[in-house]
Write an enzyme that holds these catalytic residues in place. Structure first.
Site, PDB file in Angstrom:
ATOM      1  N   ASN A 111       6.789 -35.071  -4.832  1.00 53.30           N
ATOM      2  CA  ASN A 111       7.976 -35.857  -4.509  1.00 53.30           C
ATOM      3  C   ASN A 111       9.097 -35.504  -5.475  1.00 53.30           C
ATOM      4  O   ASN A 111       8.958 -35.644  -6.695  1.00 53.30           O
ATOM      5  CB  ASN A 111       7.679 -37.354  -4.614  1.00 53.30           C
ATOM      6  CG  ASN A 111       8.907 -38.205  -4.341  1.00 53.30           C
ATOM      7  OD1 ASN A 111       9.322 -38.353  -3.190  1.00 53.30           O
ATOM      8  ND2 ASN A 111       9.507 -38.763  -5.393  1.00 53.30           N
ATOM      9  N   GLU A 112      10.195 -35.000  -4.936  1.00 60.13           N
ATOM     10  CA  GLU A 112      11.430 -34.745  -5.674  1.00 60.13           C
ATOM     11  C   GLU A 112      11.233 -33.864  -6.914  1.00 60.13           C
ATOM     12  O   GLU A 112      11.870 -34.101  -7.951  1.00 60.13           O
ATOM     13  CB  GLU A 112      12.095 -36.073  -6.062  1.00 60.13           C
ATOM     14  CG  GLU A 112      12.563 -36.865  -4.853  1.00 60.13           C
ATOM     15  CD  GLU A 112      13.395 -38.086  -5.195  1.00 60.13           C
ATOM     16  OE1 GLU A 112      13.467 -38.447  -6.386  1.00 60.13           O
ATOM     17  OE2 GLU A 112      13.981 -38.690  -4.276  1.00 60.13           O
TER      18      GLU A 112
END
Length: 901
Positions: free
Chosen positions: A456-457
Site C-alpha cells: 500500500n502506497e
C-alpha cells in the site's frame, strides 16, 4: 535483540508472578467439527496475568512483581484515540488512553486433561503484536515476528498432561528503528497505530501423532481452489499436507468429500500414501462436481463443507478437518471490471481497520459481526481489509454473507528502515515474504477472498507526507521487492490476482517509483478535493491512468475526507477545510462524497470502489476534526454509535433497502431561520413537512439527494419530517431543530468561515454568498501543529473577524423577512496599506459605502472596524453587493438584525 534463553530466568519469573487458575474448558471451532473426536481444542482465554514493562531494553526481561494484573485474552494494553466532543458519552479520554510501545509479558498456568497423554500438542496464537517469544515450563519454544498472522508452536516435548503447565509469552510492539528489537517487522510506518498484546485468541490444540500438518504458516494444512466452472461441472484442486510425528512409517488413506447443505456428498476423492517417520508429505488431487451450486456473492452465498479425513491402514480415524467452501470463479477485466462466475459484478465497499473504541484491537467475534452488519446495511458487497492481515471471524462472515474481500499484508509506505538504503534489507524482505505466506495459507480456502494485496502506497518516495516520517534523501526502488512478492504469491496461489494500492502516479509528484507494473491489477488511493485538487478532476486523472496501461484492471482503493460528526456548517463551500486540522464539518464530508460519487458511479472500467474508511480509527499521527489520535474519515464513528449522514447516501445508492434520511440531525441549534433541507432518499417520491406544513414532493431525486431550498423555520422548536413513498409502503424520518429567539429574524454571518467561530452572540458559518473567495488573517497549522492566530485589535470577536470573504465583485443574498433591519459590517485589513484596497457596498441597490478603505478607516492593519446602516427589505431578500475599484473588496462579518429588537 537481547533474547531470554535461560530456563532459570523463566523460572524466576514464574516465582514472582501471581498464580493463575487452571483451565479445563474445551472449545471446538465451527471449522473443526469433523475433528472433534480426534482433535481437542482448549481455549486459553481466562486466568492470564499481564505485566507491562515498556521500553524494550534490559528491563524488558525483569518485569516488576507488583505490576502483574489479571486479564483475559484477547487483550491489548493499548487504547488509542478519543473524541473531544461529547466526552461523557465515550469510553476513551485523555486520561484513559495508553499509547505505550514496548514489551509486555503474559503468564498463564493451565492443566490439559490427562486423557490427552500421547497426543501432539500445539500452542496456537491467532495473533501477537508485534513479535512474540514463547516459553512453556521453562523451555523456549520459539518466536514469531508477524503481528497479524496465526502461528503455532509444537509443545509436544515439554507439555505435562494432567499437571499444571506454566506458559510465558513476551510480546513487543516497539516502533521499528534501525538496530532495535523490531527493526525488520512490517509495517515500518503508516497512518495507523500498531497495538501490542495477545489481541486474538490463544488455544492449545492436541492431535494424534499422525495428523494434518499444523505447522504450515498457521494454515489448515488442507487447501482447495476452484480451477474452473464450465460445461455444467466444476473442477476443484486439492492439496493436503500430512505429517507423521511418530517414530515409524505409517500407511494412510486420505478422503476428501464435498458436502452440500444437507450433508450429502456431491464429490469425493481418495488417495493412499506411505508417510515416513518424522516427515511431511503433500498430496494433490481434484474434485469434479456436476451441476454445481455456486457461491454467488451477496445474491446467493452458498457454502459447501469440504471434509478431509485421514485414516490408518486398519481404518482408524487419525485426523479430520472441515472447511466451509464456496465454488466460484472470478476475473478482473480492464474494461468491464469485476466478474463473479462469469457475470459482471460491480464491487462497492469500504476499507477497514481492526479496531473500535471500546476493545481497540482486541475485538470479539461479536464486535466484528457488528462491524460487518453495519457495512452490509449500507449496501457494501466488498471489503478491503487494510493494511495487514485480518483475523478469521471477518473472513468467515464474508464467506457466509457473500462479501468479496481484498486481503493484504503490512507493506505500507516504507520498505527500508534507514534513509540511505535503496533496497529492502534482507530482514524486511523475509518478513514481507513470511507475512504474505501466512496471509495466503491461512485464508486460501475462503471463497470471499478475491485478491492478494502485496503493498500500500510504497510509491510515496520523496513525496512521503511529513506525518509518516521525513522523506528519504536517496530514492529507494520498491520494484525488486514487489516483483519478488508477486512471484511468491503466484507460486502459493496461481489463481488469484496479485494487486497493490498506489497513491501517487500521475499526480505531478517527482521521482514517483512506478509500481503498477509489478502486479496484475492496481488500486488507486486518490483524494481529489481533500488533500489536493477538486473532486471533479478525478475522472480525467483515471482516464490518464487507463490510457497509460489500457490492459491493466484499475480500481479506486481509497477515496475519502475527514468528517467530524459533531461539527456543523451552514454551507460546505463557505470556507476552506483543513485536511490536517480541526475544521472538518460533517456537511463538507457529505458534499465531498456526493461529488466524488458523481464521478465514479458510471465508470464500468473500475473493478472496485472502496471508500476510506468504513469507520473512524485510531491513528497517533492525527489531531483533526473533533478528535485526538483518530482518523475521522470513517463513514461511521469509532464507537459505532453514529452513522454519519453520508452513510445513508450510500445506503440509498448501493442498497435496495428503502432509505429516507434527513441530513443535519446533530446540528440542532440552528444559526439561521432559513436553510436548505437535504434528504437522502431512494423513494420514487419523497414528501417533506415542516411543523406540519407540507412543502411538496420530489420524485426520483438525482443520486438519491432531495433538496428543498430556503425553508423558513419558526422561533423555538421545529419538526422536520420526510416520507418516502415506496411500493412496499411509506418510510419516515424525523428530526427536531431549534431556532433561538436571538436567531429567529436575525442573520449573523461569519464571512469566510466553514465553521462559525464562537462569540457572545451566535454566528452562523459563511452562507448566502454569491462569488468571492474565503480567506483568513491567521496562519493555519500543518498536521499536528497549532494555527498561528493573528492579533486583531479593536474587537472582542477576534475569532469571528479573523476570516473574511473577498473578491473583485461578490454579493450576499440574505433571505430576510420583510421589514426594517440594522446591518453591521465588520472589516479587518489583513495586509494592505492605505489606498491599496477600495470598494463600494450597496444594499438592495442603494449605496451605503463608497470608495471604502479598511486600512484608512481602521488606522492599522489587523485592526477591526465596523460600519452600520439601516435598510428596508421587501420581497424577503436583502442583497448586499461588494464591488472593488482598487484591489479586492472584503468583509469579515455581517450582522442583519430587525430594528426594534
Amino acid at each position: 535483540m537481547r533474547m531470554m534463553t535461560s530456563m532459570a530466568l523463566v523460572l524466576a519469573l514464574a516465582a514472582t508472578s501471581h498464580a493463575s487458575p487452571s483451565l479445563a474448558r474445551d472449545a471446538v471451532s465451527s471449522s473443526d467439527q469433523a475433528s472433534e473426536h480426534v482433535r481437542t481444542r482448549m481455549a486459553l482465554a481466562d486466568g492470564w496475568q499481564f505485566n507491562l514493562v515498556g521500553e524494550a531494553g534490559p528491563a524488558a526481561h525483569d518485569p516488576k512483581p507488583e505490576n502483574w494484573k489479571p486479564v483475559s485474552v484477547p487483550h491489548s494494553w493499548n487504547r488509542v484515540g478519543y473524541y473531544l466532543s461529547d466526552p461523557e458519552t465515550h469510553v476513551n479520554s485523555a486520561e484513559t488512553v495508553n499509547k505505550t510501545q514496548g514489551v509486555g509479558w503474559y503468564q498463564l498456568t493451565f492443566t490439559p486433561a490427562a486423557a490427552n497423554a500421547g497426543k501432539r500438542a500445539f500452542l496456537e496464537f491467532d495473533a501477537a503484536s508485534r513479535t512474540a517469544e514463547v516459553w512453556l515450563n521453562g523451555v523456549r519454544l520459539g518466536e514469531h515476528r508477524n503481528p497479524f498472522g496465526r502461528f503455532r508452536l509444537d509443545a509436544s516435548s515439554v507439555i505435562r498432561f494432567g499437571e499444571p503447565n506454566s506458559l510465558y509469552v513476551k510480546v513487543d510492539n516497539t516502533q521499528p528503528r534501525l538496530g532495535n528489537s523490531t527493526e525488520d517487522v512490517l509495517p515500518m510506518t503508516g497512518d495507523f497505530f500498531v497495538r501490542g498484546g495477545l489481541y486474538r485468541p490463544v488455544s492449545l490444540v492436541m492431535t494424534n501423532p499422525v495428523h494434518i500438518d499444523m505447522l504450515d504458516h498457521g494454515g489448515p494444512g488442507i487447501y482447495a481452489a476452484t480451477r474452473s466452472v464450465e460445461s455444467g461441472r466444476a473442477t476443484i484442486d486439492l492439496l493436503a499436507r500430512l505429517r507423521n510425528d511418530s517414530a515409524s512409517a505409517q500407511p494412510v488413506t486420505i478422503d476428501a468429500q464435498l458436502l452440500d447443505h444437507r450433508g450429502k456428498a456431491v464429490a469425493t476423492w481418495r488417495e493412499t500414501a506411505q508417510l515416513a517417520a518424522g516427515a511431511v508429505r503433500e498430496m494433490r488431487g481434484a474434485l469434479v462436481v456436476a451441476n454445481p451450486h455456486l457461491w454467488n456473492g451477496t445474491a446467493d452465498p452458498y457454502l459447501h463443507t469440504l471434509r478431509f479425513e485421514m485414516r490408518s491402514a486398519t481404518g482408524e480415524l487419525l485426523d479430520a478437518l472441515d472447511q466451509p467452501f464456496g465454488i466460484r470463479t472470478l476475473r478482473l477485466d480492464p474494461k468491464e471490471g469485476f466478474f463473479l462466475n462469469g457475470k459482471r459484478t460491480p464491487l462497492v465497499g469500504v476499507g477497514l481497520h481492526q479496531d473500535n473504541e471500546a476493545a481497540d484491537w482486541a475485538m470479539t467475534p461479536k464486535d466484528v459481526a457488528e462491524t460487518v452488519d453495519i457495512m452490509r446495511d449500507m449496501g457494501a458487497n466488498s471489503l478491503r481489509l487494510a493494511h495487514y492481515q485480518h483475523g478469521q471471524p471477518i473472513h468467515d462472515l464474508a464467506d457466509r454473507y457473500g462479501l468479496i474481500l481484498w486481503d493484504e499484508i503490512a507493506l505500507v509506505t516504507a520498505w527500508t528502515n534507514a534513509r540511505d538504503q535503496t533496497e529492502a534489507p534482507a530482514g524486511i524482505r523475509e518478513n514481507a515474504r513470511m507475512q504474505l505466506q501466512d496471509l495466503i495459507k491461512q485464508n486460501y480456502n475462503h471463497a470471499s477472498v478475491a485478491v492478494w494485496g502485496i503493498a500500500n502506497e510504497v510509491d510515496f518516495g520523496p513525496g512521503r507526507p511529513d506525518f509518516l516520517g521525513r522523506p528519504p534523501e536517496v530514492l529507494a526502488n520498491p520494484r525488486p521487492l514487489l516483483d519478488e512478492l508477486n512471484a511468491l504469491a503466484k507460486s502459493v496461489d496461481p489463481l488469484r490476482p496479485v494487486v497493490l494500492a498506489q497513491c501517487c502516479e500521475g499526480r505531478g509528484m517527482p521521482d514517483v517509483p512506478p509500481v503498477a507494473e509489478s502486479v496484475d491489477a492496481v488500486g488507486a488511493n486518490r483524494y481529489y478535493g481533500w488533500y489536493y485538487g477538486e473532486p471533479d478532476q478525478l475522472g480525467a486523472h483515471l482516464d490518464e491512468l487507463r490510457a497509460k496501461r489500457p490492459d491493466q484492471p484499475i480500481s479506486i482503493s481509497e477515496i475519502g475526507a475527514g468528517g467530524a460528526a459533531n461539527m456543523a456548517s451552514d454551507n460546505p463551500l463557505g470556507g476552506p477545510i483543513e485536511s490536517a486540522g480541526r475544521t472538518q464539518p460533517e456537511a463538507f464530508f457529505s458534499w465531498y462524497h456526493e461529488q466524488s460519487w458523481k464521478v465514479l458511479k458510471d465508470r464500468r472500467d473500475l473493478w472496485g470502489i472502496w471508500l476510506w474508511n468504513g469507520f473512524d480509527f485510531g491513528s497517533t499521527v492525527r489531531r483533526e476534526g473533533d478528535a485526538q489520535d483518530i482518523n475521522t474519515k470513517g463513514i461511521v464513528t469509532y464507537d459505532r454509535k453514529i452513522r454519519k449522514d453520508i452513510f445513508y447516501f450510500y445506503r440509498a445508492n448501493w442498497s435496495d433497502k428503502p432509505t429516507v434520511h434527513i441530513n443535519g440531525r446533530r446540528y440542532v441549534d440552528r444559526a439561521y431561520p432559513v436553510t436548505d433541507i437535504r434528504v437522502y432518499s431512494n423513494a420514487p417520491e419523497t414528501l417533506l413537512t415542516v411543523n406540519g406544513r407540507t412543502l411538496g414532493g420530489l420524485k426520483d431525486c438525482p443520486d438519491s439527494v432531495c433538496v428543498w431550498p430556503a425553508v423558513r423555520l419558526k422561533q423555538g422548536g421545529n419538526v422536520i419530517e420526510a416520507r418516502g413513498v415506496f411500493p412496499s409502503g411509506p418510510v419516515m424520518d424525523r428530526i427536531d431543530w431549534t431556532v433561538a429567539p436571538a436567531q429567529a429574524r436575525s442573520f449573523r454571518i461569519d464571512s469566510g468561515a466553514l465553521v462559525a467561530a464562537r462569540a457572545h452572540v451566535k454566528f452562523g458559518s459563511d452562507e448566502f454568498f454569491v462569488g468571492g473567495t474565503a480567506g483568513t488573517t491567521d496562519q493555519p497549522g500543518g498536521r499536528g501543529r497549532q494555527a498561528v492566530l493573528a492579533e486583531i485589535s479593536g474587537t472582542d470577536r477576534r475569532d469571528v473577524v479573523a476570516s473574511f470573504r473577498q473578491g473583485k465583485a461578490f454579493q450576499y443574498r440574505i433571505p430576510a423577512a420583510d421589514g426594517r433591519y440594522r446591518v453591521t459590517l465588520s472589516f479587518v485589513e489583513p495586509d494592505k496599506g492605505v489606498g491599496e484596497r477600495r470598494f463600494s457596498v450597496t444594499a438592495n441597490g442603494r449605496p451605503v459605502l463608497q470608495a471604502y478603505d479598511i486600512r484608512a478607516q481602521a488606522g492599522a492593519v489587523r485592526a477591526a472596524v465596523r460600519e452600520t446602516f439601516e435598510v428596508d427589505v421587501t420581497g424577503q431578500m436583502l442583497t448586499l453587493q461588494f464591488k472593488a475599484s482598487v484591489g479586492e473588496a472584503l468583509v469579515s462579518a455581517i450582522e442583519v438584525e430587525p430594528v426594534g429588537n
